[in-house]
Design an enzyme around this catalytic site. Structure first.
Site, mmCIF file in Angstrom:
data_model
loop_
_atom_site.group_PDB
_atom_site.id
_atom_site.type_symbol
_atom_site.label_atom_id
_atom_site.label_comp_id
_atom_site.label_asym_id
_atom_site.label_seq_id
_atom_site.Cartn_x
_atom_site.Cartn_y
_atom_site.Cartn_z
ATOM 1 N N HIS A 142 0.810 -1.217 0.000
ATOM 2 C CA HIS A 142 0.000 0.000 0.000
ATOM 3 C C HIS A 142 0.843 1.267 0.000
ATOM 4 O O HIS A 142 0.323 2.364 -0.203
ATOM 5 C CB HIS A 142 -1.003 -0.001 1.166
ATOM 6 N N ASP A 173 0.032 -7.508 1.381
ATOM 7 C CA ASP A 173 0.478 -6.134 1.607
ATOM 8 C C ASP A 173 2.001 -6.043 1.648
ATOM 9 O O ASP A 173 2.575 -5.347 2.495
ATOM 10 C CB ASP A 173 -0.118 -5.558 2.891
ATOM 11 N N SER A 252 4.859 2.570 7.800
ATOM 12 C CA SER A 252 4.492 1.453 6.923
ATOM 13 C C SER A 252 5.691 0.917 6.161
ATOM 14 O O SER A 252 6.416 1.660 5.514
ATOM 15 C CB SER A 252 3.444 1.905 5.903
#
Length: 435
Positions: A142, A173, A252
């Site tokens: 993402h 992911d 992230s």
């Protein structure tokens, strides 16, 4: 209190008047290093000092207190900081999936997200880490999905290097990107650990760039190894590592490390309670998932690693009431097939969906329209490779964990009789399927 999972794709801009640093010089003469050790703690069962607090071993060096834990954390950070990568992306348009995600997060977060003012391309940041000395970088899918341009920077260096997507694994992911033009020796891979050997309570060190703050480190523990949360584009619940180490937007794709300086997970989500910021409940993709996918990612040539699909729509029997199951003579657990897509792996194996509306489900309170009809005469999948299906996500997890071309053995009930069915998995596309 309503709680929500927040993906950590983006960076926030903290508006501050200034950052002021100061130094305290309480001592003008060097201090002699003194080591304090714990006393003898061999206490007898009837000792009056049982339960006594014992100070941790500490070293006082130049006025700086260093417990063993502190010294370990400092060493881990020093050893692995050059393996950390800051990832910046520019999305192709404001309508891209990533830009829309940014917009949703902006509505949640109490600060503004950076915008180039054009109303077109959007920018965002994340983190990553080197897994090879040739410049391969693991990050979250993402972070880079939909990006028209990716640049990376290394710790302690403002130079920007272009990077390209080698391959993406959206259902997990994860993504592998490769930096261009790195100086020799600049890529310092961080060793990958073994997430199957972890215990709750072990130290966890998160590195990344939360809110765009380059090189930030937080420390906590592994809070749970029993957590399952929706991961990836299809939102299939998967096992994750829960930690209370503070992770926030911008973390992230960054590494979660153990006390040996090995990667044990890839930071991916937080449970927010609606604020959009870390509330001490963060999640990381286990590193063994990375190790399993890494060879496929490295051979990806810019493509997407597809996961297999059965090609069925089904109802999770565990969500039905005992009364509903009894009315339709259904077992307590399993995946009741409603529809089998033509030309799918399930169709090729002879699985059958339902044909009659055998059970009327009550419409949710406050909604309009008639109740939903559930077909009850389709095949019921009760196990995959001998592992029982106790809830619908058991089936999803079992299939998503396989590779295209794998064969699975399904235990199936039909008209009260149990049989086994061999299914060869493929990347069949069934947009409206549950699996």
């Amino acid at each position: 209190m309503k709680r929500s999972l927040s993906i950590l794709a983006l960076t926030g801009t903290l508006a501050v008047g200034g950052l002021v640093g100061y130094e305290l010089n309480a001592r003008t003469t060097p201090a002699t290093a003194v080591t304090q050790t714990a006393p003898d703690t061999n206490l007898s069962a009837d000792s009056r000092t049982q339960g006594q607090m014992v100070p941790a071993a500490s070293t006082y060096d130049g006025g700086r207190a260093r417990t063993e834990s502190e010294a370990n954390t400092v060493q881990v950070v020093k050893d692995r900081q050059d393996g950390l990568v800051y990832v910046s992306v520019k999305e192709s348009s404001a309508g891209s999936a990533q830009a829309q995600l940014r917009q949703r997060l902006q509505q949640q977060l109490p600060f503004s997200l950076p915008d180039d003012g054009s109303g077109q391309a959007q920018t965002g940041t994340g983190s990553g880490f080197f897994v090879t000395s040739s410049g391969d970088i693991i990050t979250n899918n993402h972070v880079v999905e939909g990006a028209s341009e990716i640049t990376v920077r290394l710790h302690g260096d403002k130079t920007e290097y272009r990077a390209n997507v080698v391959a993406r694994a959206p259902d997990f992911d994860l993504a592998l990107i490769r930096a261009e033009g790195l100086p020799a020796g600049a890529a310092r891979p961080i060793p990958l650990g073994d997430s199957d050997t972890l215990d709750v309570g072990l130290k966890a060190v998160a590195m990344g760039a939360p809110f765009g703050l380059d090189f930030s480190v937080s420390e906590g523990i592994i809070s749970s190894l029993e957590r399952r949360v929706p991961v990836g584009t299809r939102g299939v619940e998967q096992s994750v590592i829960q930690t209370d180490a503070a992770i926030n937007p911008g973390n992230s794709g960054g590494p979660l490390l153990d006390s040996a300086g090995q990667v044990i997970g890839v930071n991916t989500q937080i449970l927010t309670g609606g604020s959009g910021q870390s509330a001490g409940v963060g999640f990381a993709i286990p590193v063994n998932t990375v190790k399993k996918l890494l060879p496929q990612l490295q051979a990806g040539k810019g493509g997407v690693i597809q996961t297999p699909t059965l090609g069925v729509q089904f109802t999770d029997l565990s969500v039905l009431s005992e009364q509903q199951r009894g009315q339709a003579n259904l077992p307590a657990q399993g995946a009741l097939i409603q529809e089998v897509a033509p030309n799918s792996p399930a169709a090729a194996a002879g699985l059958q969906g339902g044909t009659t509306s055998g059970l009327q489900l009550n419409a949710p309170s406050g909604t309009q329209g008639s109740a939903d009809a559930l077909s009850t005469d389709g095949d019921i999948i009760t196990a995959v490779d001998g592992q029982p299906i106790s809830e619908g996500d058991d089936l999803r997890r079992a299939i998503i964990g396989k590779r295209i071309g794998d064969r699975v053995k399904l235990t199936v009930q039909r008209a009260g009789k149990t049989r086994t069915v061999d299914v060869t998995l493929s990347a069949f596309s069934f947009p409206t399927s549950n699996q």
